[in-house]
Motif scaffolding. Structure first.
Motif, PDB file in Angstrom:
ATOM      1  N   THR A   1      -6.935 -68.789  52.026  1.00  0.00           N
ATOM      2  CA  THR A   1      -8.309 -69.228  52.289  1.00  0.00           C
ATOM      3  C   THR A   1      -9.105 -69.266  50.987  1.00  0.00           C
ATOM      4  OG1 THR A   1      -8.237 -68.238  54.495  1.00  0.00           O
ATOM      5  CG2 THR A   1     -10.400 -68.787  53.628  1.00  0.00           C
TER       6      THR A   1
ATOM      7  N   LEU B   1     -10.489 -61.466  57.543  1.00  0.00           N
ATOM      8  CA  LEU B   1      -9.799 -61.921  56.324  1.00  0.00           C
ATOM      9  C   LEU B   1     -10.480 -63.212  55.851  1.00  0.00           C
ATOM     10  CD1 LEU B   1      -6.098 -61.190  57.422  1.00  0.00           C
ATOM     11  CD2 LEU B   1      -7.516 -59.860  55.856  1.00  0.00           C
TER      12      LEU B   1
ATOM     13  N   ALA C   1      -6.985 -62.569  51.797  1.00  0.00           N
ATOM     14  CA  ALA C   1      -6.966 -63.955  52.287  1.00  0.00           C
ATOM     15  C   ALA C   1      -6.729 -64.909  51.124  1.00  0.00           C
ATOM     16  CB  ALA C   1      -8.280 -64.272  53.001  1.00  0.00           C
TER      17      ALA C   1
ATOM     18  N   GLY D   1     -12.013 -65.191  57.646  1.00  0.00           N
ATOM     19  CA  GLY D   1     -13.265 -65.291  58.378  1.00  0.00           C
ATOM     20  C   GLY D   1     -14.430 -64.627  57.682  1.00  0.00           C
TER      21      GLY D   1
ATOM     22  N   SER E   1     -11.795 -71.865  61.661  1.00  0.00           N
ATOM     23  CA  SER E   1     -10.978 -71.001  62.531  1.00  0.00           C
ATOM     24  C   SER E   1     -10.151 -70.039  61.686  1.00  0.00           C
ATOM     25  CB  SER E   1     -10.065 -71.856  63.425  1.00  0.00           C
ATOM     26  OG  SER E   1     -10.816 -72.689  64.277  1.00  0.00           O
ATOM     27  N   GLU E   2     -10.742 -69.561  60.598  1.00  0.00           N
ATOM     28  CA  GLU E   2     -10.036 -68.620  59.740  1.00  0.00           C
ATOM     29  C   GLU E   2      -9.954 -67.237  60.401  1.00  0.00           C
ATOM     30  OE1 GLU E   2      -8.582 -69.854  56.545  1.00  0.00           O
ATOM     31  OE2 GLU E   2      -8.958 -71.397  58.059  1.00  0.00           O
ATOM     32  N   THR E   3      -9.023 -66.422  59.945  1.00  0.00           N
ATOM     33  CA  THR E   3      -8.739 -65.133  60.571  1.00  0.00           C
ATOM     34  C   THR E   3      -9.918 -64.169  60.436  1.00  0.00           C
ATOM     35  OG1 THR E   3      -6.420 -65.424  59.936  1.00  0.00           O
ATOM     36  CG2 THR E   3      -7.090 -63.228  60.691  1.00  0.00           C
ATOM     37  N   PRO E   4     -10.427 -63.648  61.565  1.00  0.00           N
ATOM     38  CA  PRO E   4     -11.519 -62.662  61.484  1.00  0.00           C
ATOM     39  C   PRO E   4     -11.115 -61.465  60.625  1.00  0.00           C
ATOM     40  CG  PRO E   4     -11.227 -63.416  63.743  1.00  0.00           C
ATOM     41  CD  PRO E   4     -10.064 -63.973  62.961  1.00  0.00           C
TER      42      PRO E   4
ATOM     43  N   TRP F   1      -5.879 -71.708  58.262  1.00  0.00           N
ATOM     44  CA  TRP F   1      -5.620 -72.203  59.606  1.00  0.00           C
ATOM     45  C   TRP F   1      -6.460 -73.408  59.992  1.00  0.00           C
ATOM     46  CZ3 TRP F   1      -1.386 -69.988  60.969  1.00  0.00           C
ATOM     47  CH2 TRP F   1      -1.136 -68.646  60.682  1.00  0.00           C
TER      48      TRP F   1
END
Length: 269
Positions: free
Chosen positions: A240, A186, A237, A188, A181-184, A156
């Motif tokens: 990412t 995952l 992830a 993140g 702003s990566e997914t918390p 992201w």
């Protein structure tokens, strides 16, 4: 007869004066607070540099700890420290080489070039001509630790961080990201101390000098001969993880700091 204060014109005048007063207050606050904001920004960046190198101590001031760090500007294309003429170019573009605002310069057309998509594996689109490097030297003047700024696109967002190397320009000391702003839970998990603890001791280059460090999908088999080049991916992830792999390959490669690292190995600090 008393004046009528409920006219439309007077309502507009009161609203205008109120808006003007508020705008003056907000603008004044922004001006007065800017030096403090810039100081906090610099301190936070320095803290992340120290943390990547395993040098940050929360019980001491960041400014005091950063006194052991020397900042130099590198020409990424030549792999050499910036010359006086190149430092003058940076100053002419509105930057202070002694406190180079790397994030701001990334989007400055005067100091960046468009990357060919064929080599832009980190998906950063534009590459700066000059980048800061941060060094901790021994008493003899040799580089003990080298900290490099890195970035690349995940799922992201663009992840911005630092990676630190030992004086051999090959062994990783640490890696950390200060903005993404990566997914918390995952992507993140790049902020998870457990994942970051997998990096120290890993090797960047193989015996032929090629970039070998890789962020894999899944877990590393530590009994394998090439385990020293591999880091566990982030569970759940995939994109990412792929972005992390791409960005370390980019910045350790010839488009990034590869040429500079070769020069330091060959010539010393």
């Amino acid at each position: 007869m008393s004046a009528n204060n409920d006219t439309i014109s007077k309502t507009f005048i009161v609203a205008f004066l109120l808006c003007l007063a508020c705008s003056i207050v907000v603008s004044s606050a922004a001006v007065f607070l800017k030096p403090a904001q810039e100081a906090n920004k610099t301190e936070d960046m320095r803290k992340n540099i120290l943390a990547a190198a395993g040098l940050y101590d929360a019980s001491q001031s960041v400014a005091k700890q950063f006194e052991v760090v020397e900042t130099r500007i590198v020409n990424l294309k030549t792999g050499q420290y910036a010359t006086d003429d190149e430092l003058a170019e940076i100053k002419a573009a509105g930057y202070n080489p002694k406190n180079f605002d790397h994030r701001k310069a990334m989007s400055d057309a005067k100091l960046t070039e468009t990357l060919d998509p064929a080599v832009d594996i980190a998906s950063i689109k534009r590459l700066e001509k000059y980048a800061p490097v941060y060094m901790v030297k021994s008493a003899e003047g040799e580089i003990d630790k080298l900290i490099l700024p890195i970035r690349g696109y995940g799922l992201w967002s663009t992840l911005h961080g630092f990676v630190a190397l030992e004086g051999d320009m090959d062994t990783i000391v640490g890696l950390g990201f200060y903005d993404h702003s990566e997914t918390p839970g995952l992507g993140g998990e790049v902020d998870n101390p457990s994942w970051k603890s997998l990096w120290p001791g890993k090797k960047v280059f193989n015996d032929k000098g090629k970039v070998a460090i890789t962020v894999i999908k899944g877990k590393v088999d530590n009994s394998a001969a090439d385990a020293k080049y591999k880091v566990d991916g982030l569970s759940g992830a995939t994109l990412t993880t792929r972005g992390l792999d791409n960005l370390v390959h980019f910045w350790f490669g010839q488009q990034g700091f590869g040429e500079f690292l070769e020069n330091v190995k060959a010539k010393g600090a």
